[in-house]
Design an enzyme around this catalytic site. Structure first.
Site, PDB file in Angstrom:
ATOM      1  N   LYS A 131       0.111   4.274  -0.245  1.00 19.97           N
ATOM      2  CA  LYS A 131      -0.530   5.432   0.408  1.00 19.97           C
ATOM      3  C   LYS A 131      -0.361   6.711  -0.430  1.00 19.97           C
ATOM      4  O   LYS A 131      -0.290   6.650  -1.643  1.00 19.97           O
ATOM      5  CB  LYS A 131       0.002   5.606   1.834  1.00 19.97           C
ATOM      6  CG  LYS A 131      -0.123   4.330   2.655  1.00 19.97           C
ATOM      7  CD  LYS A 131       0.031   4.556   4.123  1.00 19.97           C
ATOM      8  CE  LYS A 131      -0.050   3.221   4.836  1.00 19.97           C
ATOM      9  NZ  LYS A 131       0.022   3.323   6.268  1.00 19.97           N
ATOM     10  N   ASN A 175       0.870  -1.179   0.000  1.00 21.62           N
ATOM     11  CA  ASN A 175       0.000   0.000   0.000  1.00 21.62           C
ATOM     12  C   ASN A 175       0.907   1.229   0.000  1.00 21.62           C
ATOM     13  O   ASN A 175       1.529   1.537   1.016  1.00 21.62           O
ATOM     14  CB  ASN A 175      -0.885  -0.046   1.260  1.00 21.62           C
ATOM     15  CG  ASN A 175      -1.699   1.214   1.442  1.00 21.62           C
ATOM     16  OD1 ASN A 175      -1.772   2.071   0.560  1.00 21.62           O
ATOM     17  ND2 ASN A 175      -2.328   1.342   2.607  1.00 21.62           N
ATOM     18  N   GLY A 213       2.716   1.728  10.859  1.00 25.00           N
ATOM     19  CA  GLY A 213       3.631   2.850  10.693  1.00 25.00           C
ATOM     20  C   GLY A 213       4.362   3.244  11.972  1.00 25.00           C
ATOM     21  O   GLY A 213       4.962   4.306  12.054  1.00 25.00           O
ATOM     22  N   SER A 240       3.812  -2.738  10.314  1.00 25.33           N
ATOM     23  CA  SER A 240       5.269  -2.719  10.413  1.00 25.33           C
ATOM     24  C   SER A 240       5.924  -4.038   9.988  1.00 25.33           C
ATOM     25  O   SER A 240       6.886  -4.503  10.615  1.00 25.33           O
ATOM     26  CB  SER A 240       5.712  -2.311  11.823  1.00 25.33           C
ATOM     27  OG  SER A 240       5.221  -1.017  12.129  1.00 25.33           O
ATOM     28  N   GLU A 298      -6.719   3.967   8.355  1.00 26.04           N
ATOM     29  CA  GLU A 298      -6.622   5.415   8.110  1.00 26.04           C
ATOM     30  C   GLU A 298      -7.938   5.948   7.545  1.00 26.04           C
ATOM     31  O   GLU A 298      -8.312   7.092   7.806  1.00 26.04           O
ATOM     32  CB  GLU A 298      -5.433   5.703   7.180  1.00 26.04           C
ATOM     33  CG  GLU A 298      -4.112   5.542   7.924  1.00 26.04           C
ATOM     34  CD  GLU A 298      -2.944   5.112   7.064  1.00 26.04           C
ATOM     35  OE1 GLU A 298      -3.011   5.230   5.829  1.00 26.04           O
ATOM     36  OE2 GLU A 298      -1.952   4.630   7.651  1.00 26.04           O
ATOM     37  N   HIS A 341      -9.310   0.471   5.350  1.00 26.53           N
ATOM     38  CA  HIS A 341      -8.016   0.667   6.007  1.00 26.53           C
ATOM     39  C   HIS A 341      -8.224   1.536   7.243  1.00 26.53           C
ATOM     40  O   HIS A 341      -9.080   2.421   7.254  1.00 26.53           O
ATOM     41  CB  HIS A 341      -7.039   1.346   5.027  1.00 26.53           C
ATOM     42  CG  HIS A 341      -5.634   1.362   5.548  1.00 26.53           C
ATOM     43  ND1 HIS A 341      -5.196   2.299   6.454  1.00 26.53           N
ATOM     44  CD2 HIS A 341      -4.584   0.542   5.318  1.00 26.53           C
ATOM     45  CE1 HIS A 341      -3.932   2.050   6.748  1.00 26.53           C
ATOM     46  NE2 HIS A 341      -3.534   0.977   6.070  1.00 26.53           N
ATOM     47  N   GLU A 352      -4.930  -5.738  10.754  1.00 26.33           N
ATOM     48  CA  GLU A 352      -3.926  -4.696  10.969  1.00 26.33           C
ATOM     49  C   GLU A 352      -4.196  -3.988  12.297  1.00 26.33           C
ATOM     50  O   GLU A 352      -5.030  -3.075  12.366  1.00 26.33           O
ATOM     51  CB  GLU A 352      -4.004  -3.653   9.850  1.00 26.33           C
ATOM     52  CG  GLU A 352      -3.763  -4.221   8.472  1.00 26.33           C
ATOM     53  CD  GLU A 352      -3.235  -3.145   7.524  1.00 26.33           C
ATOM     54  OE1 GLU A 352      -2.124  -3.329   7.013  1.00 26.33           O
ATOM     55  OE2 GLU A 352      -3.910  -2.125   7.330  1.00 26.33           O
TER      56      GLU A 352
END
Ligand code: PEP
Length: 249
Positions: free
Chosen positions: A11, A9, A172, A212, A96, A94, A166
């Site tokens: 992003k 991904n 991240g 990660s 985010e 996701h 996730e």
């Protein structure tokens, strides 16, 4: 040997030229890769990356999609538009999108159903925040994200769906769930899937881990019985870190 699904991904990173360069490098490096590999560049680079990976086994993915096929939806991208560019897979829900753009399970479910209707393979992302985990709500949160995200998805379509677990606190941050912790959540997700469908369907479902993932932890994660792949953010942005993940075995 099991077959794994490794997805990158990208992003909101990279110009079109930078995306093409990375895609070309990956085509070169991953010629011998035995696993399914997907890359999801920014919308602006999808068309150029589609050309760059043509003829290779790399799958083109999108990072999101609107909940309608067409119409007055300023700023949205429809499954028809993605298909038109050669996109085959789409990341949905996701964290985010859930946390920064307040996407609900109901909205994500509409996108999952629409993606399937138009022949796109959704990757449904689920995962708990640190506060939810520490409050003992991990299974309640992840379980309802899976159930709500898959509402109305027929057993016959399930083979086109991937789940990505996730944990939000691992994305991240450099913090990874231990392989044992991640495997336990994947096993729980499989149990939820068995309840929704049946054990055979649950056992054959691909459940990726994301958070990660790096070249130095991918092998331990993938060695776990319930982990069937990875959804990779930061480490997917460079050929030197994504190739060893995709070529981990
Ligand atoms: C992600 O964004 O899906 C992700 C897993 O990111 P990272 O690998 O950077 O933690």
């Amino acid at each position: 040997m099991r077959s794994y699904y490794i997805a990158g991904n990208w992003k909101m990173h990279k110009t079109v030229a930078e995306s093409v360069t990375l895609a070309q490098e990956l085509v070169e490096q991953l010629k011998t890769c035995k696993h399914k590999v997907m890359i999801a560049p920014a919308f602006t680079a999808l068309s150029a990356v589609a050309q760059a990976i043509r003829g290779s086994s790399i799958v083109l993915g999108a990072q999101n999609m609107g909940p309608e096929a067409q119409g007055a939806h300023t700023g949205e991208i429809s499954p028809l538009m993605l298909k038109d560019l050669g996109v085959q897979a789409v990341i949905l829900g996701h964290s985010e999108r859930r946390h920064s753009y307040l996407e609900t399970d109901e909205l994500i479910n509409r996108k999952v159903l629409l993606a399937l209707e138009y022949g796109l393979q959704p990757i449904l992302c689920v995962g708990e925040t640190l506060a939810e985990r520490e409050a003992g709500n991990l299974e309640a949160v992840v379980g309802s994200q899976v159930r709500d995200g898959l509402k109305g998805v027929a057993l016959s379509s399930l083979g086109s769906v991937t789940i990505a677990y996730e944990p939000v606190w691992a994305i991240g941050t450099g913090k990874t769930a231990t392989p044992e912790d991640a495997d336990a959540v994947h096993a729980y997700i499989r149990q939820v899937l068995a309840g929704l469908y049946n054990q055979k369907a649950a056992d054959s479902m691909i459940i990726q881990y994301g958070g990660s993932v790096k070249p130095d932890n991918v092998s331990q994660l993938m060695a776990k019985p319930n982990i069937d792949g990875a959804l990779v953010g930061g480490a997917s942005l460079k050929v030197d870190s994504f190739s060893p993940i995709a070529l981990f075995v």
